[in-house]
Scaffold this motif. Structure first.
Motif, mmCIF file in Angstrom:
data_model
loop_
_atom_site.group_PDB
_atom_site.id
_atom_site.type_symbol
_atom_site.label_atom_id
_atom_site.label_comp_id
_atom_site.label_asym_id
_atom_site.label_seq_id
_atom_site.Cartn_x
_atom_site.Cartn_y
_atom_site.Cartn_z
ATOM 1 N N MET A 1 0.825 -1.213 0.000
ATOM 2 C CA MET A 1 0.000 0.000 0.000
ATOM 3 C C MET A 1 0.859 1.262 0.000
ATOM 4 N N TYR A 2 2.081 1.137 -0.495
ATOM 5 C CA TYR A 2 3.008 2.268 -0.491
ATOM 6 C C TYR A 2 3.178 2.767 -1.917
ATOM 7 N N SER A 3 2.933 4.056 -2.137
ATOM 8 C CA SER A 3 2.921 4.598 -3.495
ATOM 9 C C SER A 3 4.260 5.144 -3.962
ATOM 10 N N GLY A 4 5.198 5.310 -3.026
ATOM 11 C CA GLY A 4 6.581 5.623 -3.365
ATOM 12 C C GLY A 4 6.783 6.757 -4.346
ATOM 13 N N ARG A 5 7.584 6.473 -5.380
ATOM 14 C CA ARG A 5 8.015 7.502 -6.335
ATOM 15 C C ARG A 5 6.870 8.086 -7.153
ATOM 16 N N HIS A 6 5.757 7.367 -7.250
ATOM 17 C CA HIS A 6 4.653 7.840 -8.089
ATOM 18 C C HIS A 6 4.009 9.110 -7.522
ATOM 19 N N VAL A 7 4.199 9.357 -6.232
ATOM 20 C CA VAL A 7 3.696 10.588 -5.628
ATOM 21 C C VAL A 7 4.359 11.798 -6.277
ATOM 22 N N ASP A 31 -1.191 9.777 -0.564
ATOM 23 C CA ASP A 31 0.029 9.925 0.228
ATOM 24 C C ASP A 31 -0.206 10.841 1.426
ATOM 25 N N GLU A 32 -0.886 11.973 1.192
ATOM 26 C CA GLU A 32 -1.127 12.916 2.282
ATOM 27 C C GLU A 32 -2.037 12.307 3.346
ATOM 28 N N ARG A 33 -3.081 11.620 2.929
ATOM 29 C CA ARG A 33 -3.990 11.018 3.914
ATOM 30 C C ARG A 33 -3.301 9.907 4.702
ATOM 31 N N ALA A 34 -2.534 9.082 4.001
ATOM 32 C CA ALA A 34 -1.830 7.998 4.685
ATOM 33 C C ALA A 34 -0.820 8.557 5.679
ATOM 34 N N ASN A 35 -0.154 9.649 5.324
ATOM 35 C CA ASN A 35 0.814 10.270 6.242
ATOM 36 C C ASN A 35 0.116 10.800 7.485
ATOM 37 N N ARG A 36 -1.055 11.420 7.323
ATOM 38 C CA ARG A 36 -1.789 11.922 8.496
ATOM 39 C C ARG A 36 -2.124 10.776 9.462
ATOM 40 N N VAL A 37 -2.630 9.699 8.914
ATOM 41 C CA VAL A 37 -3.008 8.567 9.762
ATOM 42 C C VAL A 37 -1.764 7.938 10.394
ATOM 43 N N MET A 66 -4.572 0.976 5.831
ATOM 44 C CA MET A 66 -3.554 -0.035 5.557
ATOM 45 C C MET A 66 -2.266 0.618 5.076
ATOM 46 N N ALA A 67 -2.402 1.643 4.230
ATOM 47 C CA ALA A 67 -1.221 2.347 3.747
ATOM 48 C C ALA A 67 -0.464 3.012 4.888
ATOM 49 N N ALA A 68 -1.184 3.549 5.862
ATOM 50 C CA ALA A 68 -0.545 4.180 7.025
ATOM 51 C C ALA A 68 0.185 3.147 7.869
ATOM 52 N N ALA A 69 -0.445 1.986 8.060
ATOM 53 C CA ALA A 69 0.193 0.928 8.855
ATOM 54 C C ALA A 69 1.483 0.460 8.200
ATOM 55 N N GLU A 70 1.515 0.472 6.867
ATOM 56 C CA GLU A 70 2.723 0.039 6.165
ATOM 57 C C GLU A 70 3.846 1.061 6.262
ATOM 58 N N ARG A 71 3.551 2.267 6.741
ATOM 59 C CA ARG A 71 4.580 3.286 6.927
ATOM 60 C C ARG A 71 5.090 3.318 8.371
ATOM 61 N N CYS A 72 4.465 2.521 9.235
ATOM 62 C CA CYS A 72 4.803 2.563 10.665
ATOM 63 C C CYS A 72 5.326 1.229 11.188
ATOM 64 N N GLY A 73 5.518 0.251 10.302
ATOM 65 C CA GLY A 73 6.008 -1.046 10.755
ATOM 66 C C GLY A 73 4.993 -1.846 11.538
ATOM 67 N N LEU A 74 3.708 -1.637 11.269
ATOM 68 C CA LEU A 74 2.655 -2.315 12.032
ATOM 69 C C LEU A 74 2.172 -3.568 11.315
ATOM 70 N N SER A 147 0.599 16.070 7.080
ATOM 71 C CA SER A 147 0.465 15.225 5.895
ATOM 72 C C SER A 147 1.815 14.874 5.287
ATOM 73 N N THR A 148 2.888 15.143 6.027
ATOM 74 C CA THR A 148 4.236 14.833 5.554
ATOM 75 C C THR A 148 4.714 13.517 6.159
ATOM 76 N N PRO A 149 5.649 12.830 5.514
ATOM 77 C CA PRO A 149 6.116 11.536 6.019
ATOM 78 C C PRO A 149 6.811 11.658 7.373
ATOM 79 N N GLY A 150 6.752 10.563 8.141
ATOM 80 C CA GLY A 150 7.500 10.509 9.391
ATOM 81 C C GLY A 150 8.994 10.406 9.122
ATOM 82 N N GLU A 151 9.774 10.614 10.174
ATOM 83 C CA GLU A 151 11.227 10.647 10.001
ATOM 84 C C GLU A 151 11.818 9.266 9.727
#
Length: 515
Positions: A1-7, A31-37, A66-74, A147-151
């Motif tokens: 659920m990660y959109s990567g470079r296409h953003v 991307d922005e919504r997933a980053n917020r979550v 699901m996209a947010a969880a994939e950015r947090c290692g969940l 809405s920006t990515p985590g560190e």
């Protein structure tokens, strides 16, 4: 659920379009919504390897979560949205979810979770403006986060539920790599080779996203920059109309969907243009040979097949050309080496049915909270694993399925586990013994059949059958409830007490074969 470079490369390209409502998210918006979550998840203390659960119909918010969880290692568990309160609550509790996301459409069921799932710390509901505590409104809660990515984004992964030895579902937990979600993953190559996915394709998603196949196809597609058309629910003619309207290039279905479109009147089937199709992939259940042949005759050589389990310990794939040369096969090994063994653990020659094992695939999965089932699925060397299906290889290495794990019923592409239903039926005061298995069904492939030995030898009446169906509906999701109930004087059990279910089941399949 990660959109990567296409953003960055195609920010305004539609990533997700809901087929019914036409609600759309571009790659930038997703991307922005997933980053917020994801930033909300971090703020409430969720950390890598923690668990969340999602009880939802197909919605954009489900995919965003699901996209947010994939950015947090969940680990995230999508739960079948048609389950009853007790069935779904069991999964919420068993997976160890710290947070649950649900929707207004499922709130009547989900609202009963908190009293049954005391370990959950956070509850969110989509589309309900003022939910009662402990639930918070999804949009209102997450809108305050950046809405920006985590560190330090880390890859998360789904944890789907399968059957357990006691009849309760069990989670298939795979090892979670400690990598950034931006890294290229093996699933991208698998999508291209096995599912024939291509960069920038238009993908039509037909099935509920709480199943691993549909969910993984969206996950792979987002990494490939696809536009996804998400059906809220499958409708036969809408499926055909969407192919024409969006010039769909790729889709994934279950064999029941083939059966349904083939049964449409010819004037409806001929009404739409399917020339855009490049790959129609099917799996999840065996496809009747004639159904597949009819689809190939209609749409041409664009029908591909895959076989594998949620465990991802091995996979087979089959091109249309391979299937035409080997009718009925599910293909050759794509990931892992197939080994067929008898009950004593000996390898068997081609043409001889046995348990299907995969060597060299992914054996690093476990069944959550069930070490016995985990051990049973692996051999002593730790290099081979199984999911319990029965089949054989021909001389050229093509796999054919002859049975399925522990008589699992596959109805419309959905796995139904008989022991869970048997364990319920046996508690009814008028039931002495019960057996549940699948019988042939023209539309769904298999239908749930119950055979009952009543407590009263003369009690096997239509009234009792009706009471038992009502009893099942009180405790189980409708799709699990027996479609038909027959009665028997004495259940065939071996001296050990083991139910000789094959004897019952085979009689119904033999009747169909001889018809």
């Amino acid at each position: 659920m990660y959109s990567g470079r296409h953003v960055h490369e195609a920010p305004d390209r539609p990533a997700l379009i809901m087929a019914g409502s036409r609600e759309t998210l571009t790659y930038r918006e997703l991307d922005e919504r997933a980053n917020r979550v994801a930033n909300y998840f971090r703020a409430i203390g969720l950390r890598r390897t923690d668990h969340i659960a999602i009880f939802s119909e197909n919605t954009l918010e489900m995919i965003v979560t699901m996209a947010a969880a994939e950015r947090c290692g969940l680990y995230y568990t999508p739960i079948n949205s048609f389950l009853s309160v007790e069935e779904a609550a069991y999964i919420v509790d068993d997976c160890g979810a710290r947070l649950v996301v649900t929707t207004a459409a499922k709130f009547d069921v989900a609202n009963q979770f908190p009293q049954r799932c005391p370990k959950v710390e956070h509850w969110l509901v989509v589309g309900l403006d003022a939910p009662a505590a402990p639930f918070g409104n999804f949009a209102s809660v997450v809108e305050h986060y950046p809405s920006t990515p985590g560190e330090d984004e880390r890859l998360g992964t789904p944890m789907f539920y399968s059957s357990g030895t006691t009849g309760k579902p069990k989670a298939v937990k795979r090892t979670l790599p400690d990598v950034s979600p931006s890294e290229q993953l093996g699933i991208e190559e698998m999508g291209k080779r096995l599912f024939r996915m291509t960069d920038g394709m238009t993908f039509l998603s037909t099935a509920p996203l709480y199943h691993s196949g549909p969910q993984s196809s969206i996950s792979i597609g987002l990494r490939l920059g696809a536009t996804h058309i998400i059906m809220e629910r499958f409708d036969t003619e809408q499926f055909l109309a969407l192919i024409e309207e969006f010039k769909v290039t790729h889709t994934m279905v279950v064999p029941t969907m083939f059966s349904r479109v083939l049964k449409l009147p010819k004037e409806i089937r001929d009404k739409y243009d399917y020339s855009s199709l490049q790959a129609v992939v099917h799996g999840a259940a065996p496809c009747p040979r004639q159904v597949k042949q009819d689809m190939l005759d209609w749409w041409g050589p664009v029908i591909y097949e895959y076989y594998g389990g949620t465990e991802a310990n091995g996979t087979c794939g089959c091109t249309p050309q391979e299937w035409l040369a080997n009718p009925g096969t599910v293909g050759k090994a794509f990931f892992g080496e197939i080994v067929i063994r008898d009950e004593d653990g000996n390898d068997v020659p081609p043409g001889t049915p046995g348990t299907i094992w995969f060597r060299g695939g992914n054996s690093s999965f476990e069944y959550l909270n069930d070490p016995e089932k985990t051990a049973e699925a692996q051999d002593s060397s730790g290099t081979m694993s199984k999911i319990g299906d029965i089949g054989y290889l021909n001389e050229d290495g093509y796999l054919f399925l002859t049975d399925r794990q522990a008589f699992v019923i596959i109805s419309g592409g959905v796995n139904i586990y008989p022991q869970e239903i048997e364990n319920l039926l046996i508690t009814h005061p008028e039931v002495m013994d019960a057996a549940v298995f699948g019988v042939p069904d023209e539309d769904f492939g298999e239908a749930v059949k119950a055979v009952i030995q009543p407590l009263d030898p003369d009690g096997g009446t239509p009234d009792l059958a009706e009471r038992l169906r009502d009893f099942c509906l009180e405790h189980l999701a409708r799709f699990k409830c027996p479609r038909t109930i027959d009665f028997i004087d004495e259940m065939p059990r071996l001296p050990t007490g083991k139910l000789y279910k094959r004897k019952l089941r085979d009689a119904y399949w033999k009747e169909t074969t001889n018809a």
